[in-house]
Write an enzyme that holds these catalytic residues in place. Structure first.
Site, PDB file in Angstrom:
ATOM      1  N   ASP A  22      -7.858   1.523   2.729  1.00 17.07           N
ATOM      2  CA  ASP A  22      -7.478   2.511   3.751  1.00 17.07           C
ATOM      3  C   ASP A  22      -8.315   3.776   3.708  1.00 17.07           C
ATOM      4  O   ASP A  22      -7.917   4.803   4.252  1.00 17.07           O
ATOM      5  CB  ASP A  22      -5.989   2.875   3.577  1.00 17.07           C
ATOM      6  CG  ASP A  22      -5.418   3.561   4.803  1.00 17.07           C
ATOM      7  OD1 ASP A  22      -5.875   3.268   5.914  1.00 17.07           O
ATOM      8  OD2 ASP A  22      -4.507   4.401   4.651  1.00 17.07           O
ATOM      9  N   ASP A  74       0.588   5.306  -0.236  1.00 11.19           N
ATOM     10  CA  ASP A  74      -0.239   6.509  -0.278  1.00 11.19           C
ATOM     11  C   ASP A  74       0.283   7.438  -1.367  1.00 11.19           C
ATOM     12  O   ASP A  74       1.480   7.781  -1.379  1.00 11.19           O
ATOM     13  CB  ASP A  74      -0.226   7.214   1.068  1.00 11.19           C
ATOM     14  CG  ASP A  74      -1.024   6.461   2.123  1.00 11.19           C
ATOM     15  OD1 ASP A  74      -2.118   5.975   1.792  1.00 11.19           O
ATOM     16  OD2 ASP A  74      -0.550   6.358   3.268  1.00 11.19           O
ATOM     17  N   HIS A 124       0.848  -1.187   0.000  1.00 12.65           N
ATOM     18  CA  HIS A 124       0.000   0.000   0.000  1.00 12.65           C
ATOM     19  C   HIS A 124       0.889   1.244   0.000  1.00 12.65           C
ATOM     20  O   HIS A 124       1.693   1.448   0.912  1.00 12.65           O
ATOM     21  CB  HIS A 124      -0.905   0.000   1.232  1.00 12.65           C
ATOM     22  CG  HIS A 124      -1.777   1.219   1.330  1.00 12.65           C
ATOM     23  ND1 HIS A 124      -2.812   1.447   0.450  1.00 12.65           N
ATOM     24  CD2 HIS A 124      -1.766   2.269   2.171  1.00 12.65           C
ATOM     25  CE1 HIS A 124      -3.409   2.577   0.764  1.00 12.65           C
ATOM     26  NE2 HIS A 124      -2.787   3.106   1.801  1.00 12.65           N
TER      27      HIS A 124
END
Length: 868
Positions: free
Chosen positions: A140, A30, A28
């Site tokens: 998320d 961002d 993951h």
């Protein structure tokens, strides 16, 4: 000796009934958060090089990767690495997932923006990797809209994965594998990895936790296990892969297999007969502060969604009207992708560092600048070759008739107020002209709805006032008075060519300094400090403000969350409520009647922060507007505005993407209590039988209704991760609309759209149209024509996409009328793929459409090209 013992242990096999864990490499990243966008590009490259090395050494290892934007960055900056990713995608080891441009926030983007996330993402994955995604991957984000299942299904996606609801602060979500049913009844198969993480490391403890915490034991025997360092990148390591290989089939442990999303969801679907169904939104009981933090980002998001909507509409109409006009497909794609990037779940939410917030604001400026340039180009094309005089093109981009007061530019940089009416009902395509010696009005409507208009255009010479179209309107008066209602009389009169609006008498000051605004529809009384003491619906003389209470009350709260400053607001902040009290005598009359009446006041919020507000009531307008400017310099404070309503209801209604939903106004259960701060888009409404009160806004998202008090969240002051968040000057508008009957029948939805999509006054380089042109009309106010754009598949062609949705929550048949030269009309999905059974007969210049509650429908309309 140790190796012999380990080999003996791992050599013992488990039984056939063991739970199967589907382990997938995951990283993951961002797209921006505690680092800027450009650093994310490097994070992607470093992380994916590691993944490529793992795929080379471990043929059974599968790595999943979301966010088309990140892949495009790597394609442009690291083409060699990108080629390797495409190679491993062909082998089935590198698996693009998600289907969206970025992992966007699941609450704040508009319905159309969510559609574009999938449209841009799925098209990218198809073009670059040969296939679209079948699962929506959003691990998320801070909550998930009830309209996402419908949007997913219409974008070719049947599966959904997240883990964020494990962060709930109050209630544990009851499922890990379930069917999620959306607002319109669409269903997707949803899975939350029971380990409650997207960054596992492959330990035995994590594997056992995945089985032990599974809340759907007995219903399904499969679950996901996402392993790899995340948030800032990194991804899986060889150590993690080796651990999981050793756990493949060991006695006493669940069976672990290196797997893919397709294998996981295929196994879940094959054993889904006993799964439960969750209906409605997936509300995260945490991070409620992200609905309000970084108000300038929220405002930029709303404004740019509007600009792109208007550009696409005017460009589509110009494409139909002008053979020389080229639809700006490439420019619009670039602008949309900028907006979609800003809707990443740590950007539009405001939970990012200062550098990212500044970049986001630059993106919005780019969209505004280039969007306005495209608007002017489309306006020029619409007016090319027309016989009318030079002047302004007044454009209504909404699908209903509007009669509104507009500030029109005059020579020298000043403005004058004009009442801008839609053409009368007598002639849908008729010419609207005026013989007044000092007034020229030539409405030209590129698009219109039944008794309402989309893309209506009128011509005004600069410096002139309202057109003389025949309409029924009300006079307006504003007065300072000592008794409610004095000086507030409005009388109805048919205003025709050469007639003026009823002028209000000059305001007369009374001893207590209060001000009453009255336009014959509503009557507003403000106390000497600017607070709302009365709001009356004139026709029924019904008071909307609770007895003995005060509306437009600004309140300040201490806002010190337990965990994350920018993200969270805790329920205990409500215990610190402090009304902000003004000083009597600061209220003054602004505009003194005629077409607009207003009053304004100043308010010292604290020693460091101040507020000024103009309360505006226009002729013919069903709501009162509050234009607000705040200079905000606080530390861990939360500013809201409250309106206690004379309405009793256990449910309040909030607008969401392509519809609305109800939430409780009480705290009966922990699930109710956890919704002390919720999100909404352009409006919320509290109604009892026969009457209600709606609170509209032009750029806010945080809201709540507790008991009978409607509250709009305005500004926060968190100090991490951005110590400067929300500091400085802010401008925003909210509005209050009392109404008879239901909010649907009263037009609350249309009023909120009108507040957010003001009439456009576009200068034209040449002459403007003299005749009204109506392109579209819809026979029911329950159906909103949301989007008009060129089809993605025909960048140089004459195929339009129309997107409509049912907004009232009803089953309805309606007619879509058009005067365009239609060759063919067919239903399509949100990715603009034709429905083989969706051909629509086109007779008598109209199409029949059937909607179920909150259904979104898209149409491909093939047109004949205009003549030169």
């Amino acid at each position: 000796m140790a190796q012999d013992l380990a080999s003996k242990f791992f050599g013992q096999r488990g039984g056939e009934s063991q739970h199967t864990i589907h382990a997938m490499g995951h990283c993951h990243i961002d797209s921006a958060w505690l680092w800027p966008f450009k650093e994310t590009v490097r994070k992607c490259a470093r992380s994916w090089v590691t993944a490529v090395q793992l795929m080379e050494r471990n043929p059974e290892f599968i790595f999943v990767c979301s966010q088309a934007q990140q892949l495009e960055w790597v394609k442009n900056q690291y083409p060699g690495l990108y080629s390797r990713l495409q190679e491993f995608a062909c082998r089935g080891q590198f698996v693009p997932v998600g289907g969206t441009w970025v992992e966007m926030d699941g609450n704040l983007p508009s319905g159309e923006a969510m559609v574009r996330q999938f449209l841009q993402g799925q098209n990218f994955f198809l073009q670059e990797f040969g296939k679209m995604c079948s699962e929506f991957w959003l691990p998320d984000s801070f909550g998930y809209s009830a309209q996402l299942p419908q949007i997913m299904r219409s974008c070719g996606i049947r599966h959904f994965l997240t883990q964020k609801l494990s962060w709930n602060l109050v209630n544990s979500f009851p499922h890990h594998t379930f069917f999620w049913e959306g607002l319109d009844g669409s269903c997707v198969l949803a899975h939350f990895p029971p380990g409650d993480s997207y960054g596992m490391e492959g330990s035995v403890e994590e594997v056992l936790k995945t089985v032990a915490k599974n809340r759907d034991k007995g219903r399904t025997n499969h679950s996901a296990f996402l392993f790899g360092f995340g948030d800032g990148g990194g991804g899986p390591t060889q150590t993690m892969v080796d651990r999981l290989k050793r756990l493949y089939n060991t006695d006493g442990l669940p069976r672990v297999q290196l797997s893919s999303p397709e294998q996981l969801f295929s196994a879940l679907e094959s054993d889904s007969g006993q799964l439960c169904t969750w209906v409605g939104e997936l509300f995260l009981e945490l991070h409620n502060g992200t609905y309000t933090t970084h108000a300038q980002i929220k405002k930029g998001n709303r404004e740019c969604e509007r600009i792109l909507h208007d550009v696409e509409l005017l460009s589509s109409l110009a494409l139909v009207r002008s053979a020389q006009f080229l639809y700006p497909a490439a420019q619009l794609q670039d602008l949309w992708r900028l907006l979609l990037l800003n809707q990443f779940h740590d950007v539009v939410t405001g939970s990012c560092i200062q550098l990212v917030a500044e970049e986001a604001m630059c993106h919005y400026e780019d969209i505004r600048f280039h969007g306005n340039t495209l608007l002017n180009a489309a306006a020029a094309a619409l007016c090319a070759g027309e016989p009318g005089p030079e002047g302004l093109l007044i454009v209504n981009t909404l699908p209903w008739k509007r009669t509104e007061v507009l500030a029109l530019p005059r020579p020298g940089g000043t403005h004058s107020l004009g009442l801008i009416p839609s053409p009368g009902d007598s002639a849908q395509h008729g010419l609207c002209s005026c013989s007044c010696p000092n007034l020229t009005a030539a409405p030209a409507s590129p698009a219109a709805c039944v008794c309402c208009a989309r893309g209506e255009c009128w011509h005004f010479q600069v410096g002139q006032s309202c057109p003389g179209t025949s309409l029924m309107t009300w006079g307006f008066s504003a007065s300072q008075s000592g008794a409610s209602g004095e000086g507030g009389l409005g009388s109805g009169e048919a205003i025709g060519c050469g007639k003026a609006l009823l002028a209000s008498r000059p305001p007369s000051a009374k001893t207590d300094g209060s001000v009453t605004l009255d336009n014959g529809i509503i009557r507003v009384r403000l106390d000497p400090t600017g607070r709302l003491t009365s709001l009356v619906l004139v026709a029924s003389n019904r008071e909307a403000i609770a007895e003995g209470a005060i509306g437009n009350q600004f309140v300040l709260f201490d806002d010190v969350p337990l965990y994350w400053d920018a993200w969270d607001v805790m329920d205990y902040h409500l215990e610190t409520r402090k009304p902000v009290l003004g000083q009597a005598g600061t209220l003054a009359v602004g505009t003194e009647g005629g077409m607009r009446g207003s009053a304004w006041f100043l308010l010292q919020i604290s020693p460091n922060s101040r507020l000024s507000q103009e309360v505006v009531l226009d002729v013919g307008c069903p709501y009162v507007r509050f234009h607000t400017e705040v200079h905000w310099h606080e530390d861990h404070k939360f500013l809201k505005v409250e309106f206690p309503a004379r309405v009793r209801s256990s449910q309040a209604t909030y607008e969401v993407q392509f519809g609305h939903l109800q939430r409780p106004t009480h705290q009966n259960t922990s699930w109710d209590w956890a919704r002390f701060e919720v999100w909404a888009h352009r409006w919320m409404d509290l109604s009892e039988h026969g009457f209600g009160l709606a609170l509209l806004n032009d750029c806010k998202y945080g809201a709540s209704v507790r008991g009978s008090v409607l509250s709009l969240s305005l500004l926060r002051a968190p100090k991490a991760p951005d110590a400067t968040a929300d500091m400085g000057r802010h401008e925003f508008t909210y509005a209050l609309m009392p109404h008879k009957g239901s909010f649907q029948d009263a037009g609350v939805i249309q009023a909120a759209y009108s507040l957010n999509f003001p009439l456009l006054a576009l200068p034209t380089p040449g002459q403007v149209p003299m005749a009204t042109w109506s392109a579209f009309s819809v026979s029911s106010p329950a159906v909103v024509l949301e989007t008009v754009k060129q089809a993605e598949s025909t960048p140089q062609g004459h195929t339009l996409v129309l997107r409509l949705y049912e907004a009232h929550g009803s089953h309805i048949d309606c007619w879509l009328h058009t005067s365009l030269p239609v060759q063919e009309a067919v239903l399509c999905d949100l990715l603009e793929r034709r429905d083989p059974a969706g051909h629509l007969p086109f007779r008598d210049a109209r199409l029949k459409l059937t909607f179920s509650p909150f259904q979104v429908q898209s149409l491909l309309v093939v047109l004949q090209a205009p003549l030169n």
